[in-house]
Design an enzyme around this catalytic site. Structure first.
Site, mmCIF file in Angstrom:
data_model
loop_
_atom_site.group_PDB
_atom_site.id
_atom_site.type_symbol
_atom_site.label_atom_id
_atom_site.label_comp_id
_atom_site.label_asym_id
_atom_site.label_seq_id
_atom_site.Cartn_x
_atom_site.Cartn_y
_atom_site.Cartn_z
ATOM 1 C CB SER A 139 -0.841 -0.003 1.287
ATOM 2 O OG SER A 139 -1.437 1.266 1.506
ATOM 3 C CE1 TYR A 152 -3.887 -2.400 5.574
ATOM 4 C CE2 TYR A 152 -3.524 -0.039 5.278
ATOM 5 C CZ TYR A 152 -3.782 -1.294 4.744
ATOM 6 O OH TYR A 152 -3.906 -1.443 3.381
#
Ligand SMILES: NC(=O)c1ccc[n+]([C@@H]2O[C@H](COP(=O)([O-])OP(=O)(O)OC[C@H]3O[C@@H](n4cnc5c(N)ncnc54)[C@H](OP(=O)(O)O)[C@@H]3O)[C@@H](O)[C@H]2O)c1
Length: 257
Positions: A139, A152
């Site tokens: 990401s 995360y």
């Protein structure tokens, strides 16, 4: 021998679109996620539309031993995995001390441990055969710490670091490893993580199909790193590295609240 692509997180979003792209190229599929119904539906759609074989394997990859079960399933059924897409993952948008530890451990197990396990199991066979392609989904979160998304962002930093190290180790083996870094993308991710309440999760986000197509092309070309979108690329590779850390963290704390 028939060749297969294994896609984790194929029941929705980017993974589902990856499955459609492989099917469109006539590649057989192994679809993995928890929601069996969604996998059956996708399998029916793809076998109706394309002349391919589709196997489904419904499992919870936040239990790392299930990665081994996926591998055994493929071995027992003679499914030769030439392409591996480690896409399954989720995030949690909330202050660290408000999130139950079990949820974060599940996230680490899924985003990190099962990705490492599947890369090890299927990647070893690819190296032995001298061919194969792996795509790991990180990401743009991987490029900086994320206040209010601390675990995360850290899992994605792990994926980026791990995958790039392996990219180097794999040179000359016939196997490539691409790290895909999407920015905010319209999928179920926003609702699952709670991130859809943030200003940048708006209606102008790229959709999962666009991101998967970019990742698919990058994987097929054997690219090392694939950051989707010019703005994301510029932010991750130019803006973040030159911004003083404390300033960056203050801005991120405000943006990610
Ligand atoms: N969307 C974004 O803004 C964005 C941005 C950057 C990176 N990413 C990354 O892109 C990847 C795909 O996300 P997405 O946007 O497509 O989100 P999504 O629509 O929520 O898809 C996530 C997929 O992962 C599967 N999954 C979740 N928990 C699982 C578990 N315990 N075991 C097995 N499978 C599980 C889900 O299937 P089941 O629920 O059926 O298990 C689903 O198929 C993730 O790694 C995410 O971190 C997304």
């Amino acid at each position: 021998m028939l060749e297969y692509a294994l896609v984790t997180g194929a029941s929705s979003g980017i993974g589902l679109e990856f499955a459609r792209l492989f099917a469109g190229k006539g590649v057989n599929l192994i679809l993995v996620a928890r929601r069996e119904e969604a996998l059956v539906k996708l399998s029916e759609e793809l076998t109706r539309e394309f002349d391919i074989r589709v196997s489904i394997y419904s499992t919870d990859l936040s239990d790392v031993s299930n990665s081994n079960a996926v591998y055994q399933f493929c071995a027992n059924n003679g499914l030769n995995v030439k392409y591996l897409v480690n896409n399954a993952g989720f995030g949690l948008a909330a202050p660290f001390f408000s999130i139950p530890l079990t949820n974060e451990v599940q996230m680490i197990n899924l985003n990190v441990s099962s990705l490492v396990a599947l890369t090890k199991l299927f990647g070893k066979d690819m190296v032995d055969r001298g061919e194969g392609k792996i795509l790991n989904v990180a990401s743009t979160a991987a490029f900086q710490p994320g206040p209010n998304w601390a675990v995360y962002f850290a899992t994605k930093a792990f994926v980026l670091s791990f995958s790039q190290a392996l990219w180097a180790e794999l040179r000359g083996t016939g196997v490539t490893l691409t790290t895909l870094c999407p920015g905010p993308t319209s999928s179920e991710f926003g609702a699952v993580s709670g991130g859809d309440k943030l200003a940048f999760f708006d209606s102008r986000l790229p959709n999962a199909k666009q991101v998967a197509l970019f990742g698919f092309k990058s994987m097929m070309r054997g690219k090392r790193l694939a950051i989707h979108g010019f703005k994301n690329k510029f932010t991750s590779l130019v803006l973040v590295p030159i911004t003083p850390r404390e300033l960056l963290l203050r801005v991120l704390l405000w943006m990610l609240k």
